[in-house]
Scaffold this active site. Structure first.
Site: not given
Length: 288
Positions: A242-244, A284
């Site tokens: 769910a991390d953008i 990331w």
């Protein structure tokens, strides 16, 4: 006063560690000297350990120093845990050379999954950071620590559970924290002080057991627990779908016209286990 030189297996990019800590106003980082000062609690006793890189990515070497000789061994052990010096990054790097993340791992070779400095601070920071922009999150966390924590040798220590459990919502509101967030932080501290939640003991529990235990505490949801598992405990196989940021990194990697669906992400990650946390970390980094 004690000193110690530690050599570990490469690759290990300590400069990437310093880059991660640099934006935090509570962290004392010196990029030129390649050093950082680390606040550590040992049996409720605060210590300051200075860590300085004196090696290279391929041959990482560190100089450690502190004041309390009696706790030297346990302090070195905790520093090694925080900076994940016992994790064989070479093996993980080689593993991902057979995957779609090959180029990202080559670009950011030796990036470790480092831990927050203390477990209670790891979760309180996550609660503070919920649903606010990063700039204000740093500001609010700094206010919280400098108002209710304490300072040793110019280095700030997070307030501990006993201190936070005794606070009122009104005291936290004075530093511009929302009433609801203040309630969450106080409730979490009281869960430790009054109800026996042992964060150290969670190190021995499975991810599923930790999710079950922590999400019983008001204000702690999936996002906070995932952050705690990654950056509090260093669990190696976690992928926050769910991390953008993760979604945007996958969109970039696979040149998608929109963010990937959960089904697509589930397909991508099949070949990345049992190191999903490192896949997350490098994804990331690829969009920083």
């Amino acid at each position: 006063m004690w000193e110690e030189t530690i050599k570990i297996d490469g690759p290990y990019n300590f400069d990437s560690v310093l880059d991660r800590h640099q934006p935090d106003p509570l962290k004392q980082v010196n990029l030129e000297q390649r050093s950082i000062r680390v606040p550590i609690f040992i049996d409720d006793r605060p210590h300051v350990v200075d860590v300085k890189a004196i090696g290279t990515i391929d041959q990482p070497t560190f100089h450690l120093s502190g004041k309390n000789e009696a706790d030297k061994a346990v302090l070195i052990q905790r520093i090694a845990e925080i900076f994940q010096w016992n994790i064989p990054l070479k093996r993980i790097h080689q593993y991902f050379q057979q995957t779609d993340l090959k180029e990202i791992f080559q670009t950011f070779i030796g990036t470790p999954l480092i831990l927050d400095f203390d477990l209670f601070g790891s979760i309180t920071k996550c609660i503070i950071h919920q649903q606010i922009n990063m700039k204000f999150a740093y500001t609010l966390t700094e206010r919280f620590v400098k108002t209710f924590g304490f300072e040793i040798d110019g280095l700030w220590f997070n307030p501990q559970p006993e201190t936070v459990a005794a606070l009122t919502v009104e005291q936290l509101r004075k530093i511009k924290m929302s009433g609801r967030k203040a309630e969450y932080i106080i409730d979490f501290a009281r869960e430790i002080v009054d109800h026996g939640l042992d964060l150290e003991a969670l190190k021995r529990e499975s991810d599923e057991e930790i999710f079950h235990r922590l999400t019983k505490v008001r204000g702690i949801g999936k996002w906070t627990v995932e952050n705690f598992l990654l950056f509090g405990l260093g669990r190696p196989n976690l992928f926050p779908m769910a991390d953008i940021g993760i979604q945007n990194a996958l969109k970039k990697l696979y040149q998608l016209e929109r963010k990937p669906t959960n089904e697509e992400m589930a397909h991508y990650i099949k070949g990345w286990e049992p190191y999903l946390s490192y896949a997350s970390l490098y994804l990331w980094r690829s969009i920083e």
